[in-house]
Design an enzyme around this catalytic site. Sequence first.
Site, PDB file in Angstrom:
ATOM      1  N   ASP A  69       0.779  -1.248   0.000  1.00  0.00           N
ATOM      2  CA  ASP A  69       0.000   0.000   0.000  1.00  0.00           C
ATOM      3  C   ASP A  69       0.813   1.301   0.000  1.00  0.00           C
ATOM      4  OD1 ASP A  69      -1.493  -2.158   0.848  1.00  0.00           O
ATOM      5  OD2 ASP A  69      -2.287  -1.182   2.624  1.00  0.00           O
ATOM      6  N   GLU A 243     -10.421  -2.622   4.371  1.00  0.00           N
ATOM      7  CA  GLU A 243      -9.111  -2.042   4.653  1.00  0.00           C
ATOM      8  C   GLU A 243      -9.013  -0.644   4.036  1.00  0.00           C
ATOM      9  OE1 GLU A 243      -6.366  -6.037   4.769  1.00  0.00           O
ATOM     10  OE2 GLU A 243      -6.587  -5.186   2.784  1.00  0.00           O
TER      11      GLU A 243
END
Length: 541
Positions: A69, A243
């Site tokens: 990420d 998420e």
Amino acid sequence: MGAALAQAAPGPQSPPKAPDGERKAEPNASHPSPADQPGATTHPVIRTQSDAFYRPTIHFSPESGFMNDPNGLIYNNGVFHLYYQFDPFAPYAGHVHWGHAISSDMLAWEDQPIALNETPDGEAFTGCAVLDTHNSSGLFAEGKGGLIALYTRATPKKQSQFLAISEDDGKSFRDIPHNPVLDIGSNSFRDPKVFFHIPTGQWVMVVAKARLHQIAFYASIDLQHWVHLSNFGPSGLFGVDYECPNLIEIPIEGGGSRWVLFISVNPGSPTGGSITQYFVGSFDGSHFIPDDTVIGLTDFAKDAYALQVYENMPGHEAVSIAWLGNWQYCQELPTQSWRGCMTLPRLMILRHDSAGWLRLAQSPRGLDTLREATVPFACKRLAAGASASVQLPLGAALELVLSATVDQMNPNLPLGDKGRTGRFVIVFGNDTGESLTIGFDAFSGQLWIDRADLNGFKQPFFTGQFSTTLNPDDRHFDIRLVLDACTLEVFANGGLSVGTALLFPANPLTYLKLEATGAGASIDTLELYRLRKTMARQSAL
Ligand code: FRU
């Protein structure tokens, strides 16, 4: 019978047993990491030819190690920061640190030292950065402000939100002593994204209660004490974990704005594995209310995940970067010394589509500045069954801008090769028989990406074909695509349909061919550019 049904119908609001409290001791069981296994330590860096061959030239990728990420995306003092989930030791997820790169244009990135380490408190999972200009945290020296990171420290038993301050313009962050700043005793509570909500004069945090499929909203005036405001979800896709939530006000083309809540879901995408969904609605400083029950997906393929929006953008531009990957296969990709890359920065707006629905439109930000040379390729018209092709410059990232109209067919004919069907196909291929196609079916107004005929990587979840709807009853289409080593980004229909896909040809793709099948086509725009390399890494170029 009626009464029994009536009793059974309402059901509990949330699962009767809180799933996050009773799971086995893995912080993130949807993508277990080999590096977390007892006994696993570092991995010697082995460099192979594939590492250079698949290395993007204009997309950020780590020199070595594993990246997922984007984190802490923020603009400050002329510098764009890109922090990222990073295992510096091995090409697998685990031992998560925050890697760091900076740029003045979000395209040419310069490596920086690691900004946050794994510590005895846990791995440094996903989070954000904010600019505490007026020292509302009270953590900086008097009269000073600076960058603050809010992120998740993760151990198998606990995920809680930590605060770290930077006194060197974002080069490094130091955890404050009284962390965590937010702890609800859960091992599935992560990925805080914080912004200052001007109308209510407070900092707002969106954070995922991952296994409960909820996004929690908190408020604070000093970034250290957080008050719970509301929860959103489960909503839209269910999947296993919610998420990386993000909330941002995005302008509507033509005037006005709406709030957009992004939630990444993994696994559980309709295309398999990881996907980012979004909701358009309103936000009053405490509750997000979606305008309708519709969910949008940021991508119609499967390799754009964990999207994060930039904080503190000049002119309030809404810009995002996503991880160009998918948890289904990211730890098995055919590179050895590095794994993971980021999407290009994408400018986001809301636009009404041809049916009047408000949808997210994305376009690569600043890409025009990288156009180095035009690859001459003139073609105005293709008869049914005809094609035109051009040799490609090898190793360079390419941008293709194309719009075309497929001829009208007699509606009384049957479907099929000799009937109403008319397809326009963009082929990137080589003489070993490999091909990548992006095609438009004019009869149904749909677009596909097909990476199945590339031979450099096979894995059951590495599926080949993706498709999206463009405009019904419209034989015209427009597309802008970027092909850069192992990455493809397709922006179709003015950016309303975006497809992001990893690609692993076994051999270089040497030609581009345009084909009209079934019906002829008129080409309105055809531009092909070689793009200037921005990343100083060993690549095929
Ligand atoms: C999303 C994610 C986050 C987590 C991070 C760990 O891809 O699972 O939820 O913070 O990756 O690297």
